[in-house]
Motif scaffolding. Sequence first.
Motif, PDB file in Angstrom:
ATOM      1  N   ILE A  24      48.513  27.909  38.382  1.00 32.31           N
ATOM      2  CA  ILE A  24      47.086  27.569  38.367  1.00 32.31           C
ATOM      3  C   ILE A  24      46.421  28.521  37.391  1.00 32.31           C
ATOM      4  O   ILE A  24      46.537  29.739  37.514  1.00 32.31           O
ATOM      5  CB  ILE A  24      46.447  27.714  39.764  1.00 32.31           C
ATOM      6  CG1 ILE A  24      47.134  26.776  40.759  1.00 32.31           C
ATOM      7  CG2 ILE A  24      44.946  27.451  39.682  1.00 32.31           C
ATOM      8  CD1 ILE A  24      46.693  27.000  42.187  1.00 32.31           C
ATOM      9  N   THR A  25      45.729  27.974  36.411  1.00 30.50           N
ATOM     10  CA  THR A  25      45.076  28.797  35.404  1.00 30.50           C
ATOM     11  C   THR A  25      43.593  28.924  35.732  1.00 30.50           C
ATOM     12  O   THR A  25      42.889  27.927  35.831  1.00 30.50           O
ATOM     13  CB  THR A  25      45.244  28.170  34.005  1.00 30.50           C
ATOM     14  OG1 THR A  25      46.626  27.964  33.766  1.00 30.50           O
ATOM     15  CG2 THR A  25      44.667  29.057  32.937  1.00 30.50           C
ATOM     16  N   LEU A  26      43.142  30.148  35.903  1.00 30.12           N
ATOM     17  CA  LEU A  26      41.724  30.445  36.098  1.00 30.12           C
ATOM     18  C   LEU A  26      41.327  31.431  35.017  1.00 30.12           C
ATOM     19  O   LEU A  26      41.972  32.455  34.841  1.00 30.12           O
ATOM     20  CB  LEU A  26      41.479  31.088  37.473  1.00 30.12           C
ATOM     21  CG  LEU A  26      41.910  30.289  38.694  1.00 30.12           C
ATOM     22  CD1 LEU A  26      41.795  31.149  39.945  1.00 30.12           C
ATOM     23  CD2 LEU A  26      41.045  29.049  38.830  1.00 30.12           C
ATOM     24  N   ILE A  27      40.283  31.125  34.300  1.00 29.61           N
ATOM     25  CA  ILE A  27      39.839  32.011  33.227  1.00 29.61           C
ATOM     26  C   ILE A  27      38.379  32.365  33.466  1.00 29.61           C
ATOM     27  O   ILE A  27      37.545  31.488  33.684  1.00 29.61           O
ATOM     28  CB  ILE A  27      40.023  31.340  31.850  1.00 29.61           C
ATOM     29  CG1 ILE A  27      41.510  31.090  31.615  1.00 29.61           C
ATOM     30  CG2 ILE A  27      39.427  32.199  30.750  1.00 29.61           C
ATOM     31  CD1 ILE A  27      41.824  30.368  30.349  1.00 29.61           C
ATOM     32  N   THR A  28      38.095  33.649  33.431  1.00 28.61           N
ATOM     33  CA  THR A  28      36.714  34.116  33.532  1.00 28.61           C
ATOM     34  C   THR A  28      36.390  34.902  32.279  1.00 28.61           C
ATOM     35  O   THR A  28      37.267  35.299  31.532  1.00 28.61           O
ATOM     36  CB  THR A  28      36.500  35.000  34.776  1.00 28.61           C
ATOM     37  OG1 THR A  28      37.282  36.185  34.633  1.00 28.61           O
ATOM     38  CG2 THR A  28      36.873  34.280  36.043  1.00 28.61           C
ATOM     39  N   SER A  29      35.148  35.123  32.057  1.00 30.84           N
ATOM     40  CA  SER A  29      34.720  35.844  30.874  1.00 30.84           C
ATOM     41  C   SER A  29      34.044  37.143  31.292  1.00 30.84           C
ATOM     42  O   SER A  29      33.043  37.122  32.005  1.00 30.84           O
ATOM     43  CB  SER A  29      33.748  34.980  30.079  1.00 30.84           C
ATOM     44  OG  SER A  29      33.260  35.671  28.979  1.00 30.84           O
ATOM     45  N   ASN A  30      34.605  38.247  30.840  1.00 34.92           N
ATOM     46  CA  ASN A  30      34.019  39.577  31.046  1.00 34.92           C
ATOM     47  C   ASN A  30      33.939  40.008  32.513  1.00 34.92           C
ATOM     48  O   ASN A  30      33.153  40.878  32.847  1.00 34.92           O
ATOM     49  CB  ASN A  30      32.624  39.658  30.428  1.00 34.92           C
ATOM     50  CG  ASN A  30      32.659  39.458  28.940  1.00 34.92           C
ATOM     51  OD1 ASN A  30      33.678  39.679  28.302  1.00 34.92           O
ATOM     52  ND2 ASN A  30      31.551  39.034  28.378  1.00 34.92           N
ATOM     53  N   HIS A  31      34.707  39.379  33.374  1.00 39.01           N
ATOM     54  CA  HIS A  31      34.691  39.767  34.776  1.00 39.01           C
ATOM     55  C   HIS A  31      36.120  39.906  35.270  1.00 39.01           C
ATOM     56  O   HIS A  31      36.930  39.006  35.081  1.00 39.01           O
ATOM     57  CB  HIS A  31      33.960  38.724  35.627  1.00 39.01           C
ATOM     58  CG  HIS A  31      32.554  38.475  35.197  1.00 39.01           C
ATOM     59  ND1 HIS A  31      31.539  39.378  35.425  1.00 39.01           N
ATOM     60  CD2 HIS A  31      31.995  37.448  34.533  1.00 39.01           C
ATOM     61  CE1 HIS A  31      30.412  38.901  34.922  1.00 39.01           C
ATOM     62  NE2 HIS A  31      30.661  37.738  34.375  1.00 39.01           N
ATOM     63  N   PRO A  32      36.431  41.002  35.921  1.00 33.58           N
ATOM     64  CA  PRO A  32      37.773  41.126  36.496  1.00 33.58           C
ATOM     65  C   PRO A  32      37.897  40.190  37.703  1.00 33.58           C
ATOM     66  O   PRO A  32      36.896  39.815  38.314  1.00 33.58           O
ATOM     67  CB  PRO A  32      37.841  42.596  36.919  1.00 33.58           C
ATOM     68  CG  PRO A  32      36.428  43.006  37.118  1.00 33.58           C
ATOM     69  CD  PRO A  32      35.615  42.188  36.148  1.00 33.58           C
TER      70      PRO A  32
END
Length: 114
Positions: A24-32
Motif C-alpha cells: 500500500i503506497t501512502l505519500i505525504t508531503s513534508n510530514h513524517p
Amino acid sequence: LYTASQMIITALGRRYPDKTGNIITLITSNHPPAQALKDQLTTIVMDKPNVEQQQEWSMQTLQAMVQRGLSSAQSLQQTWHHPPPALPDMRMMHWWTTTLAFHVLRLCQAVCAA
C-alpha cells in the motif's frame, strides 16, 4: 523520488505477483508518518534533492519550458548566468521556475511582435 519508488514497487510486483496486494503506497508531503503507522508498517522516508540537484532540475526545466513555449519558427539561445535561489521546498522551486519561464516567454513574444 516518486517515480523511483514506483519503479521499485513495479519490479517487486513482477517478481512476486502473488504479493502485490500487500503493498500500500501512502505519500505525504513534508510530514513524517504518524507513530501508529510507523509501528505497523514499513516506511521509506524520502528527502528532497540537495541544493545543487534542485538548481540543476530548475535550470533544465526552465530551458525546456521556454523552448516548448516558442513557436517552431522561433529559437532562443538560452544562457543563464545566475543559478536559481536555494529554496527550502521543491514546491517553491517549481513555482519560481514556472513563473520565470512565463515572464521570459512573455518578453520573447513582445520582442517578436515588435
